[in-house]
Each structure stands twice: as structure tokens, then as C-alpha cells.
Design a protein around this motif. Structure first.
Motif, PDB file in Angstrom:
ATOM      1  N   PHE A   1      -5.236  -7.268  -0.274  1.00 26.51           N
ATOM      2  CA  PHE A   1      -4.471  -6.599  -1.332  1.00 26.51           C
ATOM      3  C   PHE A   1      -3.411  -5.697  -0.702  1.00 26.51           C
ATOM      4  O   PHE A   1      -3.681  -5.022   0.304  1.00 26.51           O
TER       5      PHE A   1
ATOM      6  N   GLU B   1      -4.293  -2.103   0.020  1.00 27.61           N
ATOM      7  CA  GLU B   1      -5.014  -1.746   1.247  1.00 27.61           C
ATOM      8  C   GLU B   1      -4.037  -1.421   2.377  1.00 27.61           C
ATOM      9  O   GLU B   1      -4.296  -0.534   3.194  1.00 27.61           O
TER      10      GLU B   1
ATOM     11  N   ALA C   1      -2.662   2.060   1.646  1.00 28.20           N
ATOM     12  CA  ALA C   1      -3.636   3.107   1.972  1.00 28.20           C
ATOM     13  C   ALA C   1      -3.715   3.342   3.474  1.00 28.20           C
ATOM     14  O   ALA C   1      -4.028   4.441   3.924  1.00 28.20           O
TER      15      ALA C   1
ATOM     16  N   ALA D   1      -2.306  -5.266 -13.414  1.00 24.57           N
ATOM     17  CA  ALA D   1      -3.747  -4.954 -13.380  1.00 24.57           C
ATOM     18  C   ALA D   1      -4.122  -4.202 -12.101  1.00 24.57           C
ATOM     19  O   ALA D   1      -5.138  -3.524 -12.051  1.00 24.57           O
ATOM     20  N   GLY D   2      -3.280  -4.352 -11.064  1.00 24.49           N
ATOM     21  CA  GLY D   2      -3.574  -3.660  -9.806  1.00 24.49           C
ATOM     22  C   GLY D   2      -3.066  -2.228  -9.793  1.00 24.49           C
ATOM     23  O   GLY D   2      -3.213  -1.531  -8.779  1.00 24.49           O
TER      24      GLY D   2
ATOM     25  N   PHE E   1      -5.312   0.652  -8.520  1.00 26.73           N
ATOM     26  CA  PHE E   1      -5.605   0.523  -7.091  1.00 26.73           C
ATOM     27  C   PHE E   1      -4.372   0.864  -6.255  1.00 26.73           C
ATOM     28  O   PHE E   1      -4.474   1.518  -5.219  1.00 26.73           O
TER      29      PHE E   1
ATOM     30  N   ARG F   1      -3.849   4.629  -6.422  1.00 28.16           N
ATOM     31  CA  ARG F   1      -4.870   5.323  -5.629  1.00 28.16           C
ATOM     32  C   ARG F   1      -4.544   5.212  -4.139  1.00 28.16           C
ATOM     33  O   ARG F   1      -4.673   6.179  -3.381  1.00 28.16           O
TER      34      ARG F   1
END
Lengths: 397, 284
Positions: free
Chosen positions: A225, A228, A231, A244-245, A248, A251
Motif C-alpha cells: 500500500f 506504508e 509512513a 476507501a484508503g 490509512f 494516518r
């Protein structure tokens, strides 16, 4: 007196049991999405005490697909399930024509963007739907691009420095839907409207492929993803990803302490953007008329304005009904949530769904293979797409 | 003498240094092997932001112990653990019991079609499990085993892997042992259970451990062959934390840490036999 009371109680239980219908609902909604679905289904059972819903989590989409394949072959499918369009085309004969069971006004109210007509039949209704939008870093992209040219300019300007972890954009080889959005925007398609000719490698198809290939030169290409990568502190100027992501991605941006926002996907000849997510279907084998009617009732309940708004607000999916999008509750919601507004407008402006061809599942597998080749840039887009077209022609034969 | 002494010292020094090197390499390998477990346990105590951070925050601060009850409550894990344990233990015992005579026969007895049977058995290892899923599902439905413990246990009570592995162990036992036993009037079954089986104990431990772990981790078979929450196992529970657009790593790792405990306990008790078994078969 006591005997009479016992008799009356038994009679009441018996009468209740006579009208009791049990339906099974297989789904792939894990985590908080699963909790919201469970709460809605329990609410449905309270409103319809004669219907019991066996809600069964099937471990994710991959496992759900395998289980449905097996269950349909064994003629023991559930009453109701979530499924993608390219699964539906595999077993159309096993599905109930929903227009016979759902209210006409409900079907008429479904957004036309969610084309659910399979070979002239309405066998599914959209449920958990999202759409591709542009995620961008406002610090790197102060004005999100509105056109392909602006998109390419920004991506080229940010460039690619793998050593420093800087990329103009990002792509996932497993997500060819982004290419399909480019293809639609270029006025192209996988097949001609009559499905007899492969058109993915025509002038419009190549235009889309060449655009993607140019972007890929400055892109992070990875299977994981994109959230990731964000992050981990990798800098990506902007990328096209499913709405929809959103939780995520946001975040991940907070983790990396970088700003992130959403905008509509840049447009070319039109502003098309691909819809993702699954639909609800009802199966005919092994079901009574009462079970099919109960399943249709559950679908109508889930698509009722109050429930649909609750579902979408709590999960981030998009409403599938025109009246709900225009309704007070959703309008109030998007007034407070700019990201939800962008996603809703993107859906209305250019949402389109999967090709409902019976061989689309295999076509998509081929598309994933060739999309990856395109992203790697080892061959020219023309060579790659000619080979892809040849393989799709083989499927049609 | 002094020269010999010097040579001995140099030899001892060289030997000592090579030992240090070997131990350093082993320690490094151990750290590398332990790293995923360490990451799993520490991530289970982080919040989502700490879990995703790069460079990684190795020690969670503050430790979020609440991830464990939260993960436990996200799915009916008590039931899942019981099912996993019951199914793994039952299939492990059954697999060992059925593999021993089959392996012994293939290793130590001569009968018509022995080679063909072995080749056929090994051939089944080449068939991907997914290919058999649909026909198995149809069969299971027809015999009425769908949504029962039977379907989770019976098909796994015999396995080619165990038969093949134990056959290799039985083959290492000298035939002279059976000849002596036969001269002393020992029947074949008694010889197998009382003499041959104790000699292949490491192999049995290896088969048992592999079987237990395989059964404990089984996901697709369980999800396809059951619908009831009461019949499902731990790997199904782990899926609750994986969405199609992202993963809740701290809770997933908390659940995974809990899931791995029984396997670690089993390994702790069987490790001596297991390591002997691995060493003797050359398995990696």
C-alpha cells in the motif's frame, strides 16, 4: 390456569417459528467495517423479527471468491453475498433478478455510474463503493493539478531520487484500475462497444499508456500500500488511489508528519475516474422464495437513507443513491468534511465501473501483468500494449 | 618442548579465535532469526503511528498493553483458540498414528506395487491444494460434513509428508535388527511398535511438530469448509485486522503474538527431538 398459559406460550412460539426465515450473508468486511455492517444487520433483525441473518465473515475478498466459486459449483451458495462485477459475470445463472424483488423507485434511484446491467439483467446492487481520487502533498504541490499536463509537470519537477526516497508519484502494479481511468479519460476502452474488437492498443490506448509510462519514470512502483511508503517517510508528491484508503493514507501522513489532502483526479478529454468496491447479489440455488424476499428486504434496508448515510459516514464508502447524495444528511456531512465532498463530486463527475464482459476477470489478470511491464519501462508502450491486445484477442476467440 | 608449547598455544589461540568467530556468527544469525518475533511483540505494544514509523521505534513508549484485550475482543478468540488446539492436537495424533505403519511398510517390507504406491503418494504432493478445493467442497457437502468438526479433522488424519519423512527414518534402521527379533520370535507389529518406533522418535517429533504448526496455521480449508463462528480457528481471527485498503498492525501483532504461544510451548517441549529429527533428515 398454568396449563393454559404454557399452551398459549407454546402456540405463540410455534406461530413465530412458522414465519421465521433464516438467510445467510457472506461478506469480507473485517475490522471496523465489519462492526458497522454487523450493527446494521442487527438493527434490521430488530425491525424484522421474523428474519434471522447469519452474517458470515469469509476472511477477505480472496477467500470469499474461492468459497463462492466452490459453493456455487456445489449448488450451496449463501442467500446473499458481496461480490465484484467480474465475479458476477462468472455465475450469472446462479443469481436472482433483483428487479423482481426490489422496489422500482430504489432501483431507479441508484446512480447510473454504478452500471449493474449484466446481459440485460439486474442481478446486483452497489454497496461498498469507493472511487479513485488524487492524494497530494500541499507542501510540494500547492495547487493540485487539474489536467494531465499539469500532473506530468509536477511529477517531473518533483522527480525521482530513490536514494533520498523522493518520488513524483507512485503506482501499484496490482492496481491496473488507475490505468483504466487514464484510458477512459483518453477516450479509449479495452474493447469496442460491441465487444467484438480489442481497442486497448489503438491511438487512445497508446496515449494513455505513454502518459502512464512517462509518469512511471518518476514514480515509486511497489506492491505494498502507498500508505506504508508514506509512513516510512518516503516523499511522494501525489498519487491516484481509492477513496476507501483515505483513513490509512491520512494516518500514514500523520505518522510521517507531512501534510496530505485529496483532490479530483486530473482530467484529460474527460474527468473519468474508476469506481471500486463490491455489490450485493442474491443467489437462487438452494433458496426458498421467502429467503430471497428476505434478502431483498435486507438490501433495501441497507440502502435506506438513514442506514446508507450511517454506513458511508462510518466506513468512508460513498452513497450509491442519488437521493441520498442530494439528501440533507449527506450534504451536511460533506459540508463538514471537504475530503468526502471531493470524493462525492468525483463520483458524480466521472465515475465509471468495470467492463461487464464475461471474460473480464481474465482480462484484468492480463492487464496486471502488462501494467507492471509498462511501469518497469523495459519495453515501449506500443510493444507492451500490442502484446496485451493479442492476448485479449485470444481470450475473445 | 618450548617449541611444542608455543605451537600448542598458537593452536589454542587459533582454535579460540575461530570459536569466537563461530559464536559471533551464530549470535548474529540468532538475532536475525529472532528479529521478526521481536518486531511482532514490540509492535503489539505500539500505537499505529509508532508501528509504521521509519526508522523503527524498537521499544514502544508507552507500551500499549490494551492492544491485547482489544485484539482479544475483536473476534471470539477464546473459541478460536480452543478449536485450533483441538483440531491441531487431534490431527497431529491421528497423522502420526497413521503415518507410522504406512512408513514402516514402505521402508521395511516388500510387497507388490510398493514403488508405484510410493510414487503415487509423492505425486499427490505436486498437486496444489487450491485445485482440490472445489471438488473437496462438493464432496464434503454431499456427505453432509460441511460445518462440522469432521471436515476439519478427518481429511487431515493421514498425510504424505509424514509417511515420507518417517519412511526415511525407518530406512536408517539396520535390517539385522529385525532379523534378530524374528529369530527371537518377535512378531512384526510388536517389533515395529516396541523396537523400531522408539528408534525413530526424533522423526515422529518432527512430523508431529510440522503437522501441528500446519494445522494451527490452516486458513483456507477452515474458511471454505465452515460457516459457523463456533468452528473457526485462530488464523480466521487474524483476518479481522486486515482490510482491503490497509492493516491494523498493532492489533494484528497482538493477536499473532497470542496465536504463536501454543506453538512455542510445543516447540519448547519437543525441541530436542525436533532438532535431532531435522539434523538426521537434512530438512531445512
Amino acid at each position: 390456569m398454568r396449563k393454559v398459559a404454557v399452551l398459549a406460550a407454546l402456540l405463540a412460539v410455534g406461530l413465530g417459528a412458522v414465519g421465521q426465515v433464516t438467510i445467510s450473508f457472506w461478506h469480507a468486511m473485517s475490522g471496523s467495517h465489519g462492526d458497522v455492517l454487523t450493527a446494521l444487520v442487527r438493527k434490521f433483525e430488530q425491525e424484522n423479527p421474523t428474519i434471522k441473518v447469519e452474517l458470515v465473515f469469509q476472511g477477505g475478498y480472496g477467500a470469499l471468491q474461492q468459497k463462492l466459486t466452490a459453493a456455487i459449483a456445489a449448488k450451496t451458495p449463501p442467500t446473499l453475498a458481496q461480490e465484484y462485477e467480474n465475479w458476477t459475470t462468472q455465475w450469472l445463472d446462479a443469481l436472482v433478478d433483483l428487479d423482481l424483488f426490489l422496489p422500482e423507485d430504489l432501483l431507479a434511484d441508484l446512480l447510473p455510474q454504478f452500471n449493474q446491467v449484466f446481459s440485460g439483467r439486474i442481478v446486483s446492487v452497489p454497496f461498498n463503493k469507493s472511487i479513485l481520487v488524487l492524494y497530494y502533498r500541499p507542501d510540494l504541490v500547492p495547487n493540485p493539478p487539474k489536467t494531465w499536463a499539469e500532473f506530468e509537470t509536477y511529477v517531473t519537477r518533483i522527480g525521482k531520487d530513490a536514494g533520498k526516497g523522493i518520488y513524483g508519484t507512485a503506482f501499484r502494479p496490482t492496481n491496473p484500475e488507475i490505468f483504466l481511468a487514464f484510458l477512459e479519460q483518453a477516450g479509449g476502452s479495452i474493447l469496442s462497444p460491441d465487444w467484438k474488437t480489442v481497442t486497448i492498443n489503438n491511438a487512445q490506448g497508446l496515449e494513455a499508456a505513454e502518459f502512464a509510462a512517462r509518469l512511471a519514470k518518476n514514480a515509486l512502483v511497489q506492491g505494498a500500500f502507498i500508505s506504508e511508503a508514506i509512513a516510512k517517510g518516503i516523499t511522494i508528491g501525489m498519487w491516484v488511489d481509492t477513496s476507501a484508503g483515505y483513513p490509512f493514507n491520512m494516518r500514514a501522513a500523520r505518522t510521517a508528519n507531512v501534510p496530505l489532502a485529496v483532490a479530483p483526479v486530473p482530467c484529460y478529454k474527460n474527468c473519468a475516474s474508476m469506481i471500486q468496491g463490491t455489490n450485493l447479489v442474491v443467489y437462487a440455488p438452494n433458496q426458498t422464495k421467502a429467503q430471497i424476499e428476505a434478502a431483498a428486504k435486507l438490501i433495501a434496508f441497507l440502502l435506506r437513507e438513514d442506514n446508507l448515510v450511517e454506513w458511508c459516514q462510518k466506513t468512508g464508502y460513498l452513497p450509491v443513491r442519488k437521493s441520498v447524495i442530494e439528501g440533507k444528511a449527506w450534504q451536511e456531512h460533506i459540508a463538514k468534511d471537504p475530503a468526502a465532498r471531493v470524493m462525492t463530486e468525483q463520483l458524480l463527475a466521472g465515475g465509471f465501473g468495470q467492463l461487464l464482459h464475461p471474460r473480464y476477470m481474465e482480462m484484468r489478470s492480463l492487464l496486471i501483468t502488462y501494467w507492471e511491464l509498462l511501469l518497469k519501462g523495459e519495453e515501449t508502450p506500443k510493444k507492451i500494449f500490442d502484446a496485451l491486445a493479442q492476448e485479449i484477442e485470444g481470450l475473445l476467440k | 618442548m618450548p617449541r611444542r608449547g608455543l605451537g600448542a598455544d598458537a593452536y589454542l589461540l587459533r582454535r579460540g579465535m575461530s570459536q569466537v568467530l563461530v559464536y559471533a556468527l551464530l549470535a548474529l544469525t540468532a538475532v536475525i532469526m529472532a528479529m521478526p518475533f521481536f518486531w511482532m511483540v514490540t509492535t503489539s505494544l505500539k500505537d499505529i503511528y509508532q508501528a509504521l514509523r521509519i526508522p523503527p521505534q524498537w521499544i514502544p513508549s508507552p507500551a500499549r498493553w490494551e492492544n491485547y484485550p482489544a485484539a482479544w475482543e475483536a473476534a471470539p478468540f477464546a473459541r478460536y483458540f480452543w478449536n485450533s488446539f483441538f483440531i491441531a492436537a487431534t490431527t497431529t495424533v491421528a497423522d502420526v498414528v497413521t503415518s507410522i505403519p504406512a512408513a514402516y511398510a514402505l521402508a521395511k517390507m516388500t510387497f507388490l506395487g510398493q514403488g508405484v504406491i510410493l510414487a503415487l503418494l509423492l505425486g499427490t504432493l505436486m498437486i496444489p491444494g487450491q485445485m482440490l478445493l472445489v471438488p473437496s467442497f462438493i464432496l464434503v457437502n454431499r456427505i453432509g460434513w460441511y460445518n462440522t468438526y469432521w471436515v476439519l479433522i478427518v481429511p487431515w488424519t493421514a498425510g504424505v509428508f509424514g509417511i515420507f519423512l518417517l519412511r526415511q527414518f525407518f530406512k536408517t534402521i539396520p535390517d539385522e535388527l529385525w532379523d534378530s527379533a524374528r529369530i527371537d520370535g518377535c512378531p512384526r507389529l510388536r517389533y515395529m511398535f516396541q523396537i523400531a518406533v522408539p528408534l525413530v522418535r526424533p522423526g515422529i517429533a518432527t512430523v508431529a511438530l510440522f503437522k501441528f504448526v500446519g494445522s494451527w496455521n490452516a486458513f483456507l480449508w477452515v474458511i471454505v469448509m465452515t460457516d459457523k463462528v463456533e468452528l473457526r480457528t485462530v488464523p480466521v481471527g487474524l483476518r479481522y485486522f486486515m482490510l482491503d485498503v490497509g492493516t491494523d498492525y498493532p492489533k494484528l501483532m497482538a493477536a499473532a503474538t497470542m496465536a504463536i504461544v501454543p506453538v512455542l510451548i510445543l516447540f519448547f517441549f519437543a525441541q530436542k527431538q525436533f532438532i535431532q529429527g531435522i539434523a538426521r533428515t537434512g530438512l531445512r
